[in-house]
Every structure is written in C-alpha cells, then in structure tokens.
Scaffold this motif. Structure first.
Motif, PDB file in Angstrom:
ATOM      1  N   GLU A 109      -6.645   1.472   9.335  1.00  0.00           N
ATOM      2  CA  GLU A 109      -6.632   2.469  10.611  1.00  0.00           C
ATOM      3  C   GLU A 109      -6.248   1.310  11.929  1.00  0.00           C
ATOM      4  O   GLU A 109      -6.966   0.505  12.073  1.00  0.00           O
ATOM      5  N   TYR A 110      -5.190   1.921  12.561  1.00  0.00           N
ATOM      6  CA  TYR A 110      -4.706   1.238  13.958  1.00  0.00           C
ATOM      7  C   TYR A 110      -4.975   2.099  15.009  1.00  0.00           C
ATOM      8  O   TYR A 110      -3.924   3.286  14.892  1.00  0.00           O
ATOM      9  N   THR A 111      -5.901   2.440  15.558  1.00  0.00           N
ATOM     10  CA  THR A 111      -6.050   3.657  16.613  1.00  0.00           C
ATOM     11  C   THR A 111      -6.037   3.370  18.057  1.00  0.00           C
ATOM     12  O   THR A 111      -6.659   3.974  18.787  1.00  0.00           O
ATOM     13  N   ASP A 112      -5.357   2.128  18.132  1.00  0.00           N
ATOM     14  CA  ASP A 112      -5.437   1.581  19.771  1.00  0.00           C
ATOM     15  C   ASP A 112      -4.449   2.570  20.652  1.00  0.00           C
ATOM     16  O   ASP A 112      -4.734   2.867  21.905  1.00  0.00           O
ATOM     17  N   PHE A 113      -3.453   2.911  19.961  1.00  0.00           N
ATOM     18  CA  PHE A 113      -2.522   3.709  20.454  1.00  0.00           C
ATOM     19  C   PHE A 113      -2.116   4.976  19.891  1.00  0.00           C
ATOM     20  O   PHE A 113      -2.197   6.013  20.552  1.00  0.00           O
ATOM     21  N   ALA A 114      -1.696   4.883  18.699  1.00  0.00           N
ATOM     22  CA  ALA A 114      -1.541   6.087  17.959  1.00  0.00           C
ATOM     23  C   ALA A 114      -2.554   6.075  16.833  1.00  0.00           C
ATOM     24  O   ALA A 114      -2.983   4.826  16.212  1.00  0.00           O
ATOM     25  N   ASN A 115      -2.668   7.171  16.366  1.00  0.00           N
ATOM     26  CA  ASN A 115      -3.758   7.467  14.926  1.00  0.00           C
ATOM     27  C   ASN A 115      -2.970   7.070  13.605  1.00  0.00           C
ATOM     28  O   ASN A 115      -2.463   7.939  13.122  1.00  0.00           O
ATOM     29  N   ILE A 116      -2.787   5.841  13.540  1.00  0.00           N
ATOM     30  CA  ILE A 116      -2.212   5.272  12.215  1.00  0.00           C
ATOM     31  C   ILE A 116      -3.332   5.122  11.009  1.00  0.00           C
ATOM     32  O   ILE A 116      -4.197   4.128  11.313  1.00  0.00           O
ATOM     33  N   GLU A 117      -3.219   5.759   9.811  1.00  0.00           N
ATOM     34  CA  GLU A 117      -4.106   5.219   8.726  1.00  0.00           C
ATOM     35  C   GLU A 117      -3.340   5.124   7.589  1.00  0.00           C
ATOM     36  O   GLU A 117      -2.471   6.165   7.343  1.00  0.00           O
ATOM     37  N   PHE A 118      -3.504   4.501   6.620  1.00  0.00           N
ATOM     38  CA  PHE A 118      -2.878   4.383   5.351  1.00  0.00           C
ATOM     39  C   PHE A 118      -3.867   3.575   4.354  1.00  0.00           C
ATOM     40  O   PHE A 118      -4.766   2.893   4.597  1.00  0.00           O
ATOM     41  N   ASP A 119      -3.506   3.857   3.066  1.00  0.00           N
ATOM     42  CA  ASP A 119      -4.335   3.433   2.086  1.00  0.00           C
ATOM     43  C   ASP A 119      -3.432   2.203   1.419  1.00  0.00           C
ATOM     44  O   ASP A 119      -2.111   2.273   1.589  1.00  0.00           O
ATOM     45  N   SER A 120      -4.005   1.334   0.936  1.00  0.00           N
ATOM     46  CA  SER A 120      -3.245  -0.109   0.336  1.00  0.00           C
ATOM     47  C   SER A 120      -3.808  -0.118  -1.093  1.00  0.00           C
ATOM     48  O   SER A 120      -4.900  -0.812  -1.373  1.00  0.00           O
ATOM     49  N   TYR A 121      -3.010   0.290  -1.971  1.00  0.00           N
ATOM     50  CA  TYR A 121      -3.200  -0.037  -3.477  1.00  0.00           C
ATOM     51  C   TYR A 121      -2.580  -1.197  -3.898  1.00  0.00           C
ATOM     52  O   TYR A 121      -1.381  -1.339  -3.659  1.00  0.00           O
ATOM     53  N   MET A 122      -3.215  -1.605  -5.118  1.00  0.00           N
ATOM     54  CA  MET A 122      -2.615  -2.593  -5.695  1.00  0.00           C
ATOM     55  C   MET A 122      -1.376  -2.129  -6.594  1.00  0.00           C
ATOM     56  O   MET A 122      -1.460  -1.036  -6.836  1.00  0.00           O
ATOM     57  N   ILE A 123      -0.343  -2.758  -6.723  1.00  0.00           N
ATOM     58  CA  ILE A 123       0.888  -2.344  -7.555  1.00  0.00           C
ATOM     59  C   ILE A 123       0.516  -2.568  -9.075  1.00  0.00           C
ATOM     60  O   ILE A 123       0.389  -3.686  -9.416  1.00  0.00           O
ATOM     61  N   PRO A 124       0.388  -1.687  -9.863  1.00  0.00           N
ATOM     62  CA  PRO A 124       0.056  -2.003 -11.138  1.00  0.00           C
ATOM     63  C   PRO A 124       1.043  -2.845 -11.943  1.00  0.00           C
ATOM     64  O   PRO A 124       2.162  -2.775 -11.685  1.00  0.00           O
ATOM     65  N   ASN A 126       2.415  -2.458 -14.840  1.00  0.00           N
ATOM     66  CA  ASN A 126       3.591  -1.924 -15.335  1.00  0.00           C
ATOM     67  C   ASN A 126       4.637  -1.178 -14.679  1.00  0.00           C
ATOM     68  O   ASN A 126       5.618  -0.841 -14.743  1.00  0.00           O
ATOM     69  N   GLU A 127       4.237  -1.293 -13.217  1.00  0.00           N
ATOM     70  CA  GLU A 127       5.121  -0.792 -11.982  1.00  0.00           C
ATOM     71  C   GLU A 127       5.741  -1.824 -11.342  1.00  0.00           C
ATOM     72  O   GLU A 127       6.292  -1.754 -10.162  1.00  0.00           O
ATOM     73  N   MET A 128       5.482  -3.215 -11.618  1.00  0.00           N
ATOM     74  CA  MET A 128       5.916  -4.130 -10.903  1.00  0.00           C
ATOM     75  C   MET A 128       7.408  -4.020 -10.883  1.00  0.00           C
ATOM     76  O   MET A 128       7.948  -4.253 -11.948  1.00  0.00           O
ATOM     77  N   GLU A 129       8.017  -4.975  -9.889  1.00  0.00           N
ATOM     78  CA  GLU A 129       9.352  -5.470  -9.840  1.00  0.00           C
ATOM     79  C   GLU A 129       9.431  -6.773 -10.054  1.00  0.00           C
ATOM     80  O   GLU A 129       8.235  -7.522 -10.271  1.00  0.00           O
ATOM     81  N   ASP A 130      10.626  -7.436 -10.107  1.00  0.00           N
ATOM     82  CA  ASP A 130      10.536  -9.007 -10.355  1.00  0.00           C
ATOM     83  C   ASP A 130      10.158  -9.798  -9.280  1.00  0.00           C
ATOM     84  O   ASP A 130       9.696 -10.657  -9.342  1.00  0.00           O
ATOM     85  N   TYR A 131      10.134  -9.428  -8.290  1.00  0.00           N
ATOM     86  CA  TYR A 131      10.011  -9.911  -6.949  1.00  0.00           C
ATOM     87  C   TYR A 131       8.304  -9.843  -6.516  1.00  0.00           C
ATOM     88  O   TYR A 131       7.794 -10.514  -5.589  1.00  0.00           O
ATOM     89  N   HIS A 132       7.727  -9.097  -7.386  1.00  0.00           N
ATOM     90  CA  HIS A 132       6.215  -8.733  -6.972  1.00  0.00           C
ATOM     91  C   HIS A 132       5.227  -9.919  -7.517  1.00  0.00           C
ATOM     92  O   HIS A 132       5.697 -10.438  -8.678  1.00  0.00           O
ATOM     93  N   PHE A 133       4.262 -10.117  -6.884  1.00  0.00           N
ATOM     94  CA  PHE A 133       3.183 -11.228  -7.392  1.00  0.00           C
ATOM     95  C   PHE A 133       2.201 -10.109  -8.223  1.00  0.00           C
ATOM     96  O   PHE A 133       1.705  -9.272  -7.753  1.00  0.00           O
ATOM     97  N   ARG A 134       1.968 -10.713  -9.508  1.00  0.00           N
ATOM     98  CA  ARG A 134       1.089  -9.878 -10.452  1.00  0.00           C
ATOM     99  C   ARG A 134      -0.242  -9.764  -9.700  1.00  0.00           C
ATOM    100  O   ARG A 134      -0.769 -10.809  -9.494  1.00  0.00           O
ATOM    101  N   LEU A 135      -0.860  -8.606  -9.664  1.00  0.00           N
ATOM    102  CA  LEU A 135      -2.258  -8.247  -9.026  1.00  0.00           C
ATOM    103  C   LEU A 135      -2.534  -8.836  -7.773  1.00  0.00           C
ATOM    104  O   LEU A 135      -3.770  -8.618  -7.152  1.00  0.00           O
ATOM    105  N   LEU A 136      -1.413  -9.169  -6.990  1.00  0.00           N
ATOM    106  CA  LEU A 136      -1.781  -9.422  -5.702  1.00  0.00           C
ATOM    107  C   LEU A 136      -0.896  -8.545  -4.499  1.00  0.00           C
ATOM    108  O   LEU A 136      -1.245  -8.526  -3.677  1.00  0.00           O
ATOM    109  N   ASP A 137       0.269  -8.018  -5.098  1.00  0.00           N
ATOM    110  CA  ASP A 137       1.225  -7.142  -4.180  1.00  0.00           C
ATOM    111  C   ASP A 137       0.570  -5.682  -4.333  1.00  0.00           C
ATOM    112  O   ASP A 137      -0.180  -5.332  -5.144  1.00  0.00           O
ATOM    113  N   VAL A 138       0.612  -5.246  -2.787  1.00  0.00           N
ATOM    114  CA  VAL A 138      -0.001  -3.803  -2.590  1.00  0.00           C
ATOM    115  C   VAL A 138       1.604  -3.045  -2.091  1.00  0.00           C
ATOM    116  O   VAL A 138       2.298  -3.402  -1.707  1.00  0.00           O
TER     117      VAL A 138
END
Lengths: 229, 75
Positions: A109-124, A126-138
């Motif tokens: 959450e970034y709520t200093d100026f605007a109310n920004i919230e988002f979730d950050s899930y790991m990229i599974p 089986n949905e990884m692209e070539d440029y992703h780091f396995r089990l690390l990218d979100v």
C-alpha cells in the motif's frame, strides 16, 4: 542476487548493507589470519624434532599471547559497535510503503498521496516467460525512488511472515496486529529480490518480494499510473 | 507533480514498533475533529499520518466500528 552458487555476500544496494559487508570482510580477514597462524604453528610443532626436557616457564611469551587476543578483539569490537549504532540512526523518510503478508502473497500500500494498493503474487513456473527468474519473479513489483530514504511498515494479516531483501540488508518479521518499521536507502537503480523468511504454511517458499528502484521522476509517473487503475 | 512527503519521524515512537504511532494518530484525528470542529485544518496532520502509517484494512475496520458504536476507545 543470490543464486545457488553464491558463496560470498551479494553486491549491496544500500549504504548500510555496504558497511555490513565491510565489517564482515574485516572480521573474516582477522579470523582467517588467526586460523592460518594457528594452523602453521600446529603443523610446524607436529613435524619438528626439537626436544627440551627442562622447560618450566616463558613469562614473556605468555604475556604476549594473553594481551594479543584482547587487542585483536578490540580491533573487531570497535567497527562492530560503530555499525551497530549506525544501524539505529534516526532518519526522516521521504516515502512510506506498507506491506502486509498474507498466505501466500504480499500486498503493498502506498497511501501518502493516492490510495494505491496491489497484491504481489509469485509467477508460477508453468506461466514463466524466458526472462523470468524461477520462483523469484512476481506479477507486480514494488517501485521505490533511489537515493531517497524509504520507510517500510511491515505487518501480516494471518500468520507470521518475514519481509526481507538481502542486498539491502533488511529483514523484518511481519506479525499480525503489530506494525514493524524498517528504513533504508537505495543507492542504485535495479531490481532486487527477497523471499519470505518465516515459515507460514504450505507455500511459504513461493511468496517472493521484488523491489524495483527507479528515478524519482519515473516513480512519480508510476504513482500516477497506478492511482488511475 | 506532487512533492514526495510522508509522516515524519516521531520521537515519541523511536523504535521498531510503530503500532502506537498509527493508533494514536487515528485517535488524535477524531478527537481533534470532535473538539475543534470538522473544518479546523491543523487536525489534518493526524489524518495524513494515520493514512501513511496505518494499513487500510485497520482504518476501514476502525471506521466501521466507529459507525456501529463499537469502537473500543473514547473519542
């Protein structure tokens, strides 16, 4: 970043982590010198043919090898205490980012100026692209401006988690019902990774943290883009 | 372009645990509003602080509790 073959500390992205690395290198150098000295002494004592049946005392050498360890410890303690107090320095943050640990993802959450919230899930995997780091990218990374003091407030919504980014020298527990504050400054741009560091259930290993350090202008336009979503 | 600004360091809460900073600021805002009225601008400082420091879920829960009359502290 850490890979499976990282034996030494990763390059630091924050001045405090840099100091921690220097202290570690300094202390390890002293330890290595002591180890080599003792190893050499033992080897040379083991393989010599000297004999002296009338050995009673050696006051001078006893004095030296009693005082010398105390002096060595002073050489280790002084930089260590300096860094210990440096880590507790008070500073005025520019941005506050809140992070809440859930099972099994982080939300920001970034709520200093605007109310920004988002979730950050790991990229599974089986949905990884070539440029992703396995089990690390979100899917959504945290963006922060560099060369600015960032205040991170960490908490959890369900069980204990722990938020960490090794290259920043930051690790702090996410406890439900409690707000833990940690402050850092990034001195270079880039993408930095971390992984949840407190066992929190089945997917504890699959809730990584990714922070992207960008220029303040890019950060402000990122804020504008995020607040419109 | 907004200037980047956030809740300042508060020497009443110098340590890692900032739970009280969040809770005190929330209470102080609504008590300030009750005593000084809704249009009193300096009260907004507390609102800025609790918005920056408190998780949104906590703020929403407390707002609901205030509306229901079940908020645990006196405002």
């Amino acid at each position: 970043m850490m890979t499976w073959k990282t034996l030494m500390s990763p390059d630091s992205a924050s001045p405090l982590m840099e100091q921690l690395t220097f202290l570690h290198d300094h202390a390890l150098m002293i330890l290595l010198m002591i180890t080599v000295l003792v190893g050499y002494l033992m080897a040379s004592l083991f393989f010599n043919k000297f004999n002296y049946r009338y050995l009673l005392e050696g006051q001078t050498i006893e004095m030296i090898w009693t005082i010398l360890p105390a002096v060595i410890l002073i050489f280790i303690a002084l930089p260590s205490l300096r860094l210990l107090y440096l880590l507790d320095e008070v500073n005025n943050p520019l941005v506050t980012v809140k992070t809440i640990g859930h099972q099994w993802y982080w939300s920001y959450e970034y709520t200093d100026f605007a109310n920004i919230e988002f979730d950050s899930y790991m990229i599974p995997s089986n949905e990884m692209e070539d440029y992703h780091f396995r089990l690390l990218d979100v899917d959504n990374r945290i963006a922060v401006p560099y060369n600015s003091q960032i205040r991170m407030i960490v908490t959890a919504a369900d069980v204990l988690h722990s938020w960490t980014i090794p290259t920043l020298g930051v690790k702090i527990d996410a406890t439900p019902g409690r707000l833990n504050q940690i402050s850092f400054l990034l001195n270079r741009t880039g993408i930095f990774f971390g992984q949840c560091s407190e066992i929190c259930g089945a997917n504890h290993s699959f809730m990584p943290i990714v922070m992207e350090s960008i220029s303040p202008e890019c950060f402000i336009s990122w804020i504008y883009n995020m607040s419109e979503i | 372009m907004p200037s980047l600004e956030t809740a300042p360091f508060d020497p009443r809460f110098p340590n890692t645990n900032q739970t009280r900073y969040c809770y005190s600021s929330y209470l102080d805002f609504y008590r300030c509003q009750k005593v000084k009225g809704e249009s009193y601008k300096p009260c907004q400082y507390f609102k800025k602080v609790y918005n920056s420091v408190c998780p949104n879920s906590w703020v929403e829960k407390w707002n609901d509790q205030r509306e229901d009359g079940t908020f645990p502290a006196k405002i």
